[in-house]
Design an enzyme around this catalytic site. Structure first.
Site, short mmCIF file in Angstrom:
data_model
loop_
_atom_site.label_atom_id
_atom_site.label_comp_id
_atom_site.label_asym_id
_atom_site.label_seq_id
_atom_site.Cartn_x
_atom_site.Cartn_y
_atom_site.Cartn_z
N CYS A 1 9.82 51.04 0.57
CA CYS A 1 10.13 52.46 0.75
C CYS A 1 9.88 53.30 -0.50
O CYS A 1 9.60 54.49 -0.40
CB CYS A 1 11.58 52.61 1.19
SG CYS A 1 11.85 51.82 2.77
N HIS B 1 12.60 60.23 0.60
CA HIS B 1 12.10 59.21 1.52
C HIS B 1 12.91 59.31 2.81
O HIS B 1 14.13 59.44 2.78
CB HIS B 1 12.26 57.83 0.88
CG HIS B 1 12.20 56.71 1.87
ND1 HIS B 1 11.10 56.52 2.68
CD2 HIS B 1 13.10 55.75 2.19
CE1 HIS B 1 11.32 55.48 3.46
NE2 HIS B 1 12.53 54.99 3.19
N ASN C 1 11.09 56.29 10.28
CA ASN C 1 10.96 55.86 8.89
C ASN C 1 9.68 55.04 8.74
O ASN C 1 9.62 53.90 9.18
CB ASN C 1 12.21 55.02 8.54
CG ASN C 1 12.17 54.42 7.15
OD1 ASN C 1 11.12 54.33 6.51
ND2 ASN C 1 13.32 53.97 6.68
#
Ligand code: UT7
Length: 332
Positions: free
Chosen positions: A114, A259, A289
């Protein structure tokens, strides 16, 4: 000496829209649970035989180059952030290089999940500041949906993760121009198993075995609660580090691009920092995501929506598997 600046951003997401209702037909979940706990209404999943990490990242890169006014042959290096490359080996950087016809330019893979895009941006920034390259393609792209356990057991991850690609062209500019002010990278490997994927693994007799397949070792495994608790602390720390390092305050931020892990995480940060909605960018509601893809996709969309103007102070921040976390402060 030069500094680096994002000259253009682009993105591509697969056409297939997967709604929460569709997920509720695969596993024991509901639209209500997913929206309340994650903020996600729908996400994009790839279609096998159509979408690959390589072709999605090529489309994102072409958009970024066009917006930057840069030709493919101007690109001197590629930094590619992904944990889901099309092959176990070689990495996706070389596959993108081939797809774009960039004969012999170097390509580097960043496997930091991530926070991968911010790490990749930081690496590219150092190459530009050192004078080694003048134009670098920095990419974040993933196909996560094929690594998800879509049974009840994997439901907490399966509802979050999604597929997509984003890219930016980073270019060398004079020091008095807008550009990247600083990047800040951190990791704590003692939490590696809170969010990980075991297979294919080089530490067994073979990289993938029937036993591993039966155990589901190729699925992404996440202790969502632990990740969430660490994420909210580290996000705040690394954003503060970027602001303090540059002697600016949170009130000077024009756009915070976190993020897209979970809308509740973004909202927590926004509330703690006291930022109004127009100064925080979220798209997780309809894209999920996409791991290393979230930040470059967000930059591309924010620019399209007129939310990034020349000289704006932009803060990027990410946290995820590793644990690894990072931030970047820049003038757009
Ligand atoms: O991208 C970078 C890294 N990732 C993240 O930053 C993700 C961070 N973590 C999260 O976003 C959240 O922890 C999740 C969304 C993954 C989970 O949300 P949560 O509020 O932490 O839920 P939980 O894991 O505490 O589970 C609460 C309940 C449990 O049931 P019981 O034990 O209370 O009966 C779960 O079994 O919700 C259940 N549950 C679900 N129910 C319906 C877990 N997943 C689901 C689901 N649908 N998809």
């Amino acid at each position: 000496m030069k500094k680096s600046r994002i000259l253009g951003a682009g993105h591509y997401v697969p056409e297939r829209v997967v709604t929460n209702e569709e997920l509720s037909r695969m596993m024991n979940t509901t639209d209500e649970w997913i929206v309340e706990r994650t903020g996600i209404h729908e996400r994009r999943w790839f279609t096998a035989g159509v979408d690959t990490v390589t072709n999605m990242s090529a489309k994102a890169s072409q958009m970024a180059m066009k917006r930057a006014g840069v030709e493919p042959q101007d690109i001197e290096f590629i930094v590619f952030a992904t944990i889901t490359s099309d092959y176990f080996l070689p990495g996706n950087g070389v596959l993108l290089q081939r797809e774009l016809g960039l004969t012999s330019v170097g390509a580097l893979e960043v496997k930091n999940a991530c926070s991968g895009f911010v790490y990749a941006l930081s690496v590219a920034d150092q190459f530009i500041k050192s004078g080694m390259y003048k134009k670098i393609l920095v990419v974040g792209a993933e196909i996560q949906s094929s690594a998800l356990d879509k049974s009840d057991e994997g439901r907490s991850s399966a509802v979050i993760f999604a597929d997509g690609a984003g890219a930016v062209v980073l270019g060398a500019v004079e020091l008095d121009q807008p550009g990247i002010l600083s990047t800040h990278l951190h990791a704590d490997g003692s939490h590696a198993e809170e969010l990980y994927c075991i297979a294919p693994s080089s530490s067994g007799k073979v990289r993938i075995s029937q036993e591993m397949v039966d155990r589901g070792d190729f699925f992404l495994k996440m202790n969502g609660n632990a990740v969430f608790k660490h994420a909210i602390v580290r996000f705040m720390e690394v954003i503060k580090e970027a602001l303090d390092h540059n002697g600016v305050t949170k009130d000077e931020i024009d756009l915070l691009v976190p993020h897209q892990a979970n809308l509740r995480i973004s909202q927590y940060i926004q509330q703690k920092m006291g930022l109004p909605d127009e100064r925080v960018f979220n798209n997780i509601m309809y894209l999920g995501n996409t791991t290393a893809g979230t930040i470059p996709i967000a930059l591309s969309q924010a620019w399209e929506q007129g939310r990034l103007k020349e000289g704006d102070l932009v803060c990027l921040a990410a946290f995820g598997s590793g644990f690894a976390w990072a931030s970047a402060l820049l003038r757009w």
